[in-house]
Design a protein around this motif. Structure first.
Motif, mmCIF file in Angstrom:
data_model
loop_
_atom_site.group_PDB
_atom_site.id
_atom_site.type_symbol
_atom_site.label_atom_id
_atom_site.label_comp_id
_atom_site.label_asym_id
_atom_site.label_seq_id
_atom_site.Cartn_x
_atom_site.Cartn_y
_atom_site.Cartn_z
ATOM 1 N N GLU A 115 23.945 -35.855 44.875
ATOM 2 C CA GLU A 115 23.381 -36.574 43.733
ATOM 3 C C GLU A 115 24.378 -36.507 42.574
ATOM 4 O O GLU A 115 24.808 -35.410 42.186
ATOM 5 C CB GLU A 115 22.067 -35.920 43.297
ATOM 6 C CG GLU A 115 21.394 -36.676 42.185
ATOM 7 C CD GLU A 115 20.197 -35.917 41.608
ATOM 8 O OE1 GLU A 115 19.507 -36.499 40.788
ATOM 9 O OE2 GLU A 115 19.983 -34.759 41.982
ATOM 10 N N PRO A 116 24.815 -37.652 42.065
ATOM 11 C CA PRO A 116 25.750 -37.574 40.941
ATOM 12 C C PRO A 116 25.042 -37.074 39.686
ATOM 13 O O PRO A 116 24.134 -37.731 39.177
ATOM 14 C CB PRO A 116 26.234 -39.022 40.780
ATOM 15 C CG PRO A 116 25.296 -39.878 41.537
ATOM 16 C CD PRO A 116 24.457 -39.027 42.432
ATOM 17 N N VAL A 117 25.444 -35.905 39.241
ATOM 18 C CA VAL A 117 24.819 -35.331 38.045
ATOM 19 C C VAL A 117 25.844 -35.287 36.920
ATOM 20 O O VAL A 117 27.035 -35.084 37.157
ATOM 21 C CB VAL A 117 24.264 -33.900 38.285
ATOM 22 C CG1 VAL A 117 23.039 -33.927 39.173
ATOM 23 C CG2 VAL A 117 25.325 -32.984 38.846
ATOM 24 N N ALA A 118 25.372 -35.488 35.719
ATOM 25 C CA ALA A 118 26.222 -35.326 34.533
ATOM 26 C C ALA A 118 25.661 -34.147 33.752
ATOM 27 O O ALA A 118 24.470 -34.116 33.441
ATOM 28 C CB ALA A 118 26.200 -36.591 33.683
ATOM 29 N N LEU A 119 26.509 -33.166 33.488
ATOM 30 C CA LEU A 119 26.076 -31.972 32.772
ATOM 31 C C LEU A 119 26.465 -32.144 31.306
ATOM 32 O O LEU A 119 27.656 -32.224 30.987
ATOM 33 C CB LEU A 119 26.749 -30.720 33.347
ATOM 34 C CG LEU A 119 26.825 -30.591 34.875
ATOM 35 C CD1 LEU A 119 27.463 -29.262 35.264
ATOM 36 C CD2 LEU A 119 25.447 -30.725 35.503
ATOM 37 N N GLN A 150 28.531 -30.910 45.528
ATOM 38 C CA GLN A 150 27.923 -31.090 44.214
ATOM 39 C C GLN A 150 28.957 -31.023 43.104
ATOM 40 O O GLN A 150 28.902 -31.764 42.125
ATOM 41 C CB GLN A 150 26.835 -30.033 44.000
ATOM 42 C CG GLN A 150 26.003 -30.243 42.754
ATOM 43 C CD GLN A 150 25.135 -31.496 42.805
ATOM 44 O OE1 GLN A 150 24.060 -31.495 43.366
ATOM 45 N NE2 GLN A 150 25.618 -32.575 42.212
ATOM 46 N N ARG A 151 29.934 -30.162 43.284
ATOM 47 C CA ARG A 151 30.993 -30.018 42.270
ATOM 48 C C ARG A 151 31.809 -31.304 42.168
ATOM 49 O O ARG A 151 32.191 -31.734 41.088
ATOM 50 C CB ARG A 151 31.866 -28.836 42.672
ATOM 51 C CG ARG A 151 32.753 -28.282 41.622
ATOM 52 C CD ARG A 151 32.082 -27.405 40.628
ATOM 53 N NE ARG A 151 33.106 -26.742 39.822
ATOM 54 C CZ ARG A 151 33.510 -27.170 38.627
ATOM 55 N NH1 ARG A 151 32.936 -28.208 38.068
ATOM 56 N NH2 ARG A 151 34.443 -26.523 37.970
ATOM 57 N N ASN A 152 32.083 -31.928 43.339
ATOM 58 C CA ASN A 152 32.892 -33.144 43.331
ATOM 59 C C ASN A 152 32.190 -34.310 42.656
ATOM 60 O O ASN A 152 32.844 -35.215 42.135
ATOM 61 C CB ASN A 152 33.255 -33.552 44.766
ATOM 62 C CG ASN A 152 34.334 -32.651 45.335
ATOM 63 O OD1 ASN A 152 34.982 -31.920 44.600
ATOM 64 N ND2 ASN A 152 34.504 -32.677 46.644
ATOM 65 N N THR A 153 30.875 -34.306 42.689
ATOM 66 C CA THR A 153 30.167 -35.451 42.110
ATOM 67 C C THR A 153 29.793 -35.230 40.639
ATOM 68 O O THR A 153 29.358 -36.164 39.981
ATOM 69 C CB THR A 153 28.861 -35.751 42.878
ATOM 70 O OG1 THR A 153 28.051 -34.586 42.844
ATOM 71 C CG2 THR A 153 29.129 -36.148 44.306
ATOM 72 N N ALA A 154 29.939 -34.010 40.155
ATOM 73 C CA ALA A 154 29.435 -33.713 38.801
ATOM 74 C C ALA A 154 30.394 -34.197 37.711
ATOM 75 O O ALA A 154 31.610 -33.986 37.790
ATOM 76 C CB ALA A 154 29.202 -32.216 38.656
ATOM 77 N N LEU A 155 29.828 -34.835 36.711
ATOM 78 C CA LEU A 155 30.571 -35.199 35.501
ATOM 79 C C LEU A 155 30.279 -34.117 34.460
ATOM 80 O O LEU A 155 29.116 -33.767 34.246
ATOM 81 C CB LEU A 155 30.062 -36.560 34.986
ATOM 82 C CG LEU A 155 30.744 -37.071 33.722
ATOM 83 C CD1 LEU A 155 31.972 -37.899 34.105
ATOM 84 C CD2 LEU A 155 29.798 -37.929 32.894
#
Ligand code: SF4
Ligand code: SF4
Length: 392
Positions: A115-119, A150-155
């Motif tokens: 899931e692309p997540v933005a932190l 998850q790390r690869n998709t996180a902004l």
């Protein structure tokens, strides 16, 4: 990630809101700080309106409280209790499920989180903590595919800290209060005579693309200087510090110091310090089987080194006393970790100090341990350990 200084942008509050809307439009689930029952929690947010406004936070050893700031600041508080660790290393993860077939077992792996997540609002110390976790889960001999996905998709949208907490000591570790790397976009929130604005810097190509689509204008030199000054002031007002020169050698030399027993007399071995720590990753692995014996599963569950069970090996715990367990936790973070990974396992966030129910303070304990001992009789815990119960 790009290298070298990036031109920064000045964003008004409206432009910052547009930035968050863009992030969501790109398909990211936006996670940000929210207030739930008097504490900060990272949850999905729709935009600026969901961020706590005008909230400050006072932290000291064993205590914190929210305070009104009397302004409209959105990030006017130091790092709160939740770190971003659970996004990548959840407290519990299913590793595989098994089904008995006529010819043995069929094993299935669960899908990876993609899931692309933005932190939003990752503080510099927490960026450093993610780097520490990357060393374990990405750069070691075994890569964790779930963490990696998850790390690869996180902004990552970092927020620099202009308001340090009473228990923060990132400045002395070089991990804050300004983010140096590991982010897509870094923001510094400013409330000045000419309004409420953000200095935005890109730290990656993705971040640069995002900022290039915003209407904000390039920051003027005096605006960059004002942000730098606010961050320098924050660095100068940290509640605590930790001298890192010779730290490993000092701790190895104090392995039998009396102060370990003094800390153990206060420590509840509750494990709060390890649970709130953004870098602690101790876990256990549990297998279970259903009653009919034809379904099985394996789970990874977060654990802490403060339990007796965590060091249970063939018939007994090798760290049976609080003294041994606290010593293990502290020396692993600040000394043996350096031998293993070439860095500290502490980023100076201060959470373990604030959220320790009895206010045990890593920085103060290290200072006490560095004081040379005067000879005297051993305390009860020391005698116990010296009798061979501890290998911690
Ligand atoms: S140091 Fe504090 S938080 Fe950590 S285990 Fe002991 S009492 Fe709990
Ligand atoms: S040991 Fe304490 S100060 Fe250091 S990273 Fe962990 S919680 Fe933060």
């Amino acid at each position: 990630m790009a290298t070298g200084p990036e031109p920064s942008l000045r964003l008004t509050l409206e432009e910052f809101a547009a930035f968050l809307a863009d992030v969501r439009r790109l398909g990211f689930t936006l996670l940000g700080p929210t207030l739930v029952q008097g504490d900060f929690v990272h949850r999905e947010i729709a935009g600026v309106a969901d961020l706590p406004r005008g909230v400050g936070m006072v932290q000291e050893a064993g205590t914190f409280r929210l305070v009104p700031r009397g302004d409209e600041a959105l990030f006017g508080y130091p790092v709160g209790q939740p770190s971003w660790k659970p996004v990548f290393f959840p407290p519990e993860r299913l590793l595989w499920t098994g089904r008995r077939t006529g010819r043995g077992w069929e094993i299935r792996l669960p899908p990876e989180d993609r899931e692309p997540v933005a932190l939003l609002g990752v503080r510099p110390c927490d960026l450093a903590a993610l780097e520490v976790l990357d060393r374990i889960f990405l750069h070691g001999p075994y890569v964790d595919p779930y963490y990696q996905a998850q790390r690869n998709t996180a902004l990552v949208v970092a927020v620099n800290c202009t308001v340090p907490g009473g228990t923060c000591f990132c400045a002395s570790l070089g991990t804050g209060p300004r983010a140096a790397a590991g982010f897509d976009v870094a923001l510094t929130e400013m409330l000045t005579g000419d309004g409420h604005w953000f200095l935005a810097e890109a730290g990656s190509d993705r971040g640069r693309r995002l900022l290039s689509e915003l209407p904000g204008r390039p920051a003027r030199p005096e605006e960059e200087a004002a942000a730098s000054q606010a961050l320098a002031q924050a660095a100068g007002h940290m509640g605590r510090s930790l001298k890192t020169a010779g730290l490993k050698e000092d701790l190895y030399a104090r392995y039998e110091h009396r102060h370990w027993a003094e800390v153990a007399a206060r420590c509840l071995t509750c494990g709060n310090c390890a649970m709130v720590c953004p870098t602690c990753f101790c876990h256990l692995v549990e297998d279970s089987l259903n009653l009919t014996g034809d379904r099985a599963e394996r789970r990874r569950i977060q654990d802490v080194c403060f339990t007796v069970a965590h060091s249970y090996i063939h018939g007994g715990s090798v760290r049976s006393t609080p003294r041994a367990r606290y010593r293990q936790w502290l020396t692993h973070k600040l000394a043996t970790w350096q031998d293993q990974f070439g860095c500290l396992d502490c980023v100076g966030c201060g959470r373990c100090i604030t959220w320790c129910p009895v206010g045990i303070d890593l920085t103060a304990e290290v200072t006490a341990l560095r004081v040379p001992e005067t000879p005297g009789p051993a305390g009860p815990e020391e005698r116990h350990d010296q009798a061979g119960a501890s290998a911690g």
